[in-house]
Motif scaffolding. Structure first.
Motif, PDB file in Angstrom:
ATOM      1  N   GLY A  59      37.268  91.354  13.598  1.00 20.57           N
ATOM      2  CA  GLY A  59      38.592  91.943  13.571  1.00 20.57           C
ATOM      3  C   GLY A  59      39.663  91.012  13.045  1.00 20.57           C
ATOM      4  N   SER A  60      40.569  91.580  12.272  1.00 22.43           N
ATOM      5  CA  SER A  60      41.754  90.888  11.766  1.00 22.43           C
ATOM      6  C   SER A  60      42.761  91.990  11.428  1.00 22.43           C
ATOM      7  CB  SER A  60      41.421  90.042  10.532  1.00 22.43           C
ATOM      8  OG  SER A  60      40.896  90.837   9.491  1.00 22.43           O
ATOM      9  N   PRO A  61      44.022  91.643  11.206  1.00 22.42           N
ATOM     10  CA  PRO A  61      45.005  92.692  10.919  1.00 22.42           C
ATOM     11  C   PRO A  61      44.548  93.603   9.773  1.00 22.42           C
ATOM     12  CG  PRO A  61      46.113  90.633  11.338  1.00 22.42           C
ATOM     13  CD  PRO A  61      44.646  90.317  11.313  1.00 22.42           C
ATOM     14  N   LYS A  86      41.898  95.429   9.912  1.00 25.43           N
ATOM     15  CA  LYS A  86      40.446  95.620   9.999  1.00 25.43           C
ATOM     16  C   LYS A  86      39.975  95.641  11.451  1.00 25.43           C
ATOM     17  CE  LYS A  86      39.489  93.288   5.587  1.00 25.43           C
ATOM     18  NZ  LYS A  86      38.746  92.161   4.954  1.00 25.43           N
ATOM     19  N   THR A  87      40.829  96.134  12.344  1.00 23.51           N
ATOM     20  CA  THR A  87      40.442  96.154  13.750  1.00 23.51           C
ATOM     21  C   THR A  87      39.402  97.228  14.045  1.00 23.51           C
ATOM     22  OG1 THR A  87      42.358  97.562  14.204  1.00 23.51           O
ATOM     23  CG2 THR A  87      42.624  95.190  14.568  1.00 23.51           C
ATOM     24  N   THR A 143      38.554  87.824  18.912  1.00 24.46           N
ATOM     25  CA  THR A 143      39.306  88.106  17.700  1.00 24.46           C
ATOM     26  C   THR A 143      40.497  87.175  17.558  1.00 24.46           C
ATOM     27  OG1 THR A 143      40.283  89.931  16.429  1.00 24.46           O
ATOM     28  CG2 THR A 143      40.796  89.845  18.784  1.00 24.46           C
ATOM     29  N   TRP A 144      41.228  87.319  16.475  1.00 26.38           N
ATOM     30  CA  TRP A 144      42.402  86.492  16.211  1.00 26.38           C
ATOM     31  C   TRP A 144      43.566  86.922  17.107  1.00 26.38           C
ATOM     32  CZ3 TRP A 144      40.882  82.438  13.907  1.00 26.38           C
ATOM     33  CH2 TRP A 144      39.878  82.486  12.918  1.00 26.38           C
ATOM     34  N   GLU A 154      46.609  87.569  16.575  1.00 24.06           N
ATOM     35  CA  GLU A 154      47.466  88.633  16.054  1.00 24.06           C
ATOM     36  C   GLU A 154      46.797  90.007  16.113  1.00 24.06           C
ATOM     37  OE1 GLU A 154      45.918  86.156  12.488  1.00 24.06           O
ATOM     38  OE2 GLU A 154      46.579  85.835  14.570  1.00 24.06           O
ATOM     39  N   SER A 155      45.469  90.038  16.265  1.00 22.45           N
ATOM     40  CA  SER A 155      44.754  91.317  16.367  1.00 22.45           C
ATOM     41  C   SER A 155      44.520  91.730  17.816  1.00 22.45           C
ATOM     42  CB  SER A 155      43.398  91.218  15.658  1.00 22.45           C
ATOM     43  OG  SER A 155      43.551  90.845  14.306  1.00 22.45           O
ATOM     44  N   ALA A 169      46.625  94.738  19.572  1.00 24.13           N
ATOM     45  CA  ALA A 169      46.294  96.080  19.107  1.00 24.13           C
ATOM     46  C   ALA A 169      44.948  96.541  19.669  1.00 24.13           C
ATOM     47  CB  ALA A 169      46.261  96.110  17.582  1.00 24.13           C
ATOM     48  N   LEU A 170      43.989  95.625  19.720  1.00 24.91           N
ATOM     49  CA  LEU A 170      42.672  95.974  20.237  1.00 24.91           C
ATOM     50  C   LEU A 170      42.718  96.238  21.736  1.00 24.91           C
ATOM     51  CD1 LEU A 170      40.520  93.488  18.148  1.00 24.91           C
ATOM     52  CD2 LEU A 170      40.471  95.980  18.002  1.00 24.91           C
ATOM     53  N   THR A 229      38.359  91.616  25.839  1.00 22.67           N
ATOM     54  CA  THR A 229      38.884  90.960  24.644  1.00 22.67           C
ATOM     55  C   THR A 229      39.145  89.490  24.936  1.00 22.67           C
ATOM     56  OG1 THR A 229      41.171  91.505  25.201  1.00 22.67           O
ATOM     57  CG2 THR A 229      39.980  93.066  23.799  1.00 22.67           C
TER      58      THR A 229
END
Length: 535
Positions: free
Chosen positions: A259-261, A263-264, A286-287, A289-290, A293-294, A303
């Motif tokens: 996952g990345s902004p 592409k979650t 995940t990163w 910044e993601s 949202a996840l 997470t």
């Protein structure tokens, strides 16, 4: 699991049966043609259907003459067209040529320069045409007038059935040799051929049925095989019932490094697939910044936000109690992603499933993967595998079996080469998957596959987890297709997850019929060919 043979191995198989086991070639041809006739009879709209059998002058034509004789005995209106000169039909094929004619079968000899107008007229009004022109022996381009005869078969408005392999298809590679019959069904003899299990060959072959030759499969021990087919009975032995006292930690945890902004979704699909596949826990790593949202969308999964200032340390923390890591879906291709992926691959001992971006980050450095800690499963499509090996996707597609083997040897990993007829290659084995259908050509289906393999690797070896994962993934798509009126498009990758438990249950019960329900084709009878699969 059933073996898959090359052209040369199948020739050696026949030769061993004849010369060492003293089974006359005439009997092998009789068994092949009779078995073909049994399947053809099931495919016909009625017993008295009109069937045109197009025979060549070689042994494939001999198989056609046997099938024609048995269809005639069953009440079909059979017409045999010999595309060749009668004097060139020799040996066992000649005996069956003469037997069919002497029994009063309808027959026309079209000659070495076939009368194509007469052949076209014969095809008019047929319910089915049986292709018995060339078989497995063809290794050169088909030229006129035979390419024109193949075009007439393809243009015929009736059911097209090929014997052994569709004429014009290379039995080893599946490539079209100038012109090839586009079969609705292919009845192959003895064992599957590699060319029927490549995307190009599978497209020409349609549904494939395997007819035994009346000799034991132990002959393969003497002739060898290229690969084996993943089939339900093998999986049933691997996916036994769980222990009554199993708990989530014992079932195993999967970390999904993804996952990345923007592409979650890939990360969500992979983590949810891990849960559906039987993992006790799934943690989405995940990163930062993601992560917010996840966290708004996950329910069963946990997470973990990586610290960009201490990537290695935060990964060690996230992976601490995990059994398997699925790495790459939507993770990104920047320097931070490369550092993170390298740390998991070379610095952590658990099983790693590398997919998508993780594979791209190793483009051109496949050999370095051989130094990984722990076991690796790679899940590339042909483009990703090409980048990994330093070649084009078209080169991979031209020799999928060879490319998958090379990748497994160079990386010391289990390699899943995705596509129609996905391959699972390891150091000493090559497996072919025949579940699945074109509905899988949709965004996110690869992320689901990676998650399923990750879950299965919690309890199976990487080799078995990969094989079971690709089969289960395809079988879920077949179940979706069956429940949507035999649809070949419109599948959402997330919908696959809903079908996984039912397919797993069917496999465990031993009542899973490979692809039959999904295809809408007739299910094989108990007395019919010993093994059939539908595409």
């Amino acid at each position: 699991m059933r073996p898959v043979l090359s052209r040369a191995q199948m020739r050696a198989y026949d030769r061993y049966a004849i010369e060492t086991c003293h089974v006359p070639g005439l009997i092998l041809m009789e068994n092949a043609g009779r078995g073909a006739a049994e399947i053809i009879a099931r495919l016909l709209p009625r017993p008295s259907a009109r069937v045109v059998v197009a025979c060549g002058a070689g042994n494939n034509g001999g198989d056609g003459f046997v099938a024609a004789r048995h269809l005639l005995a069953r009440g079909a209106r059979v017409h045999v067209a010999l595309l060749g000169a009668s004097e060139r039909v020799t040996g066992d094929a000649r005996i069956n040529h003469d037997a069919y004619i002497d029994l009063g079968g309808s027959y026309v000899e079209l000659g070495d320069e076939p009368d194509l107008a007469r052949f076209a007229a014969l095809l008019e009004g047929a319910d089915a045409v049986v292709d018995a022109l060339f078989g497995t022996g063809l290794a050169r381009a088909v030229r006129p007038p035979f390419s024109e005869a193949i075009a007439l078969i393809n243009a015929a408005g009736c059911h097209r059935i090929a014997l052994d392999v569709p004429s014009g298809v290379d039995a080893d590679s599946g490539a079209e040799l100038g012109a090839a019959v586009a079969a609705d069904d292919t009845i192959t003899f003895g064992h599957l051929k590699t060319g029927l299990l490549t995307p190009e060959g599978a497209r020409q072959a349609g549904r494939v049925h395997v007819v035994g030759l009346g000799v034991p499969d132990t002959i393969v021990q003497h002739t060898g095989h290229v690969a084996r087919v993943i089939d339900p009975p093998a999986l049933r032995g691997w996916l036994g019932p769980r222990e009554a006292d199993l708990h989530k930690h014992k079932a195993g945890g999967v970390a999904v490094v993804a996952g990345s902004p923007g592409k979650t979704g890939a990360a969500l699909l992979a983590s949810e697939a891990a849960m559906r596949g039987g993992a006790g826990l799934a943690t989405l790593v995940t990163w930062p910044e993601s992560a917010p949202a996840l966290e708004q969308r996950v329910r069963e999964c946990m997470t973990f936000a990586l610290d960009r200032g201490r990537i290695a340390g935060s990964l060690d923390q996230a992976l601490g109690r995990q059994r398997v890591a699925v790495v790459g879906p939507g993770f990104g291709l920047d320097e931070a992603a490369r550092v993170a992926v390298d740390h998991v691959v070379f610095g952590w001992d658990g099983v790693k499933v590398l997919d998508a971006d993780a594979l791209t980050l190793f483009a051109g450095r496949a050999d370095s993967l051989a130094r990984a800690r722990g076991r690796l499963v790679l899940t590339p499509h042909s483009g990703e595998l090409g980048r990994l090996l330093g070649r084009g996707a078209d080169d991979v597609e031209r020799d999928r079996f060879g490319a998958a083997r090379e990748a497994a040897q160079r990386t010391r990993a289990v390699v899943v080469l995705k596509g129609a007829r996905s391959l699972v290659a390891s150091a000493d084995e090559l497996l072919v998957n025949v579940s699945g259908n074109p509905a899988l050509a949709t965004a996110g289906s690869g992320d689901v596959l990676a998650g399923l393999i990750g879950a299965l690797a919690c309890s199976l070896t990487p080799e078995r987890a990969a094989a079971a994962g690709v089969f289960l993934h395809g079988a879920a798509a077949d179940a979706w297709r069956s429940s949507h009126g035999d649809a070949d498009r419109g599948l959402l990758a997330s919908e696959l997850l809903d079908y996984v438990p039912a397919v797993l249950s069917a496999l465990r019960r031993g009542d899973y019929a490979l692809g039959a329900a999904a295809s809408g084709a007739p299910k094989p009878e108990a007395h019919a060919a010993p093994w059939t699969y539908y595409l």
